[in-house]
Design a protein around this motif. Sequence first.
Motif, short mmCIF file in Angstrom:
data_model
loop_
_atom_site.label_atom_id
_atom_site.label_comp_id
_atom_site.label_asym_id
_atom_site.label_seq_id
_atom_site.Cartn_x
_atom_site.Cartn_y
_atom_site.Cartn_z
N SER A 95 0.80 -1.23 0.00
CA SER A 95 0.00 0.00 0.00
C SER A 95 0.83 1.27 0.00
O SER A 95 1.93 1.31 0.54
N PRO A 102 -3.76 4.60 4.52
CA PRO A 102 -3.70 4.03 3.16
C PRO A 102 -4.50 4.88 2.16
O PRO A 102 -5.62 5.28 2.45
N GLU A 105 -4.40 0.93 -2.22
CA GLU A 105 -4.10 -0.47 -1.90
C GLU A 105 -3.53 -1.13 -3.15
O GLU A 105 -3.79 -0.69 -4.25
N ASP A 106 -2.75 -2.15 -2.99
CA ASP A 106 -2.15 -2.86 -4.12
C ASP A 106 -1.41 -1.91 -5.07
O ASP A 106 -1.50 -2.03 -6.28
N TYR A 107 -0.68 -0.97 -4.50
CA TYR A 107 0.09 -0.01 -5.29
C TYR A 107 1.34 -0.67 -5.90
O TYR A 107 1.69 -0.41 -7.05
#
Length: 149
Positions: A95, A102, A105-107
Amino acid sequence: MSSMFHPRTGELVILSNGNRTAQRCQPSQQFNNGLVFSLEPLRDNQLFEVKIDKKVNSWTGTIEIGVTTCDPNLLDFPLTAALLPNHSWLISGKSLLRDGQPVIEDYVQDVELLGEGDRIGVMRTSEGELHFFVNGVNHRVAEIGRAHV
């Protein structure tokens, strides 16, 4: 920017090699208190990158890297980078965090899975865009026009 770390660090950090290497004290016994900062502020279009020379797998947690407007000379060091005061951007796990919260997410791939020899870095462009790198791969823009650090 110098490739040296600032002499003020978290309580559990030892600097060596002319402040070019940071190592955790008693890594298999203690966690947190491992913050390090670059000696000089991040300049536009310059990549600040850290290579993982050794990793202790006794703890669940992640390396965190980011930028902040905090002056290490004036900072009351928090336990982790995610607890830095306002005006801080970092990646933790997968993240992107801004001021500890945050925002994406899923960066990136899960940086907790990085190991010895892997690299993680950050760059602010002259246009104010903030980019994070994992093993040389530039991930999408994290922030635009707000990363004035």
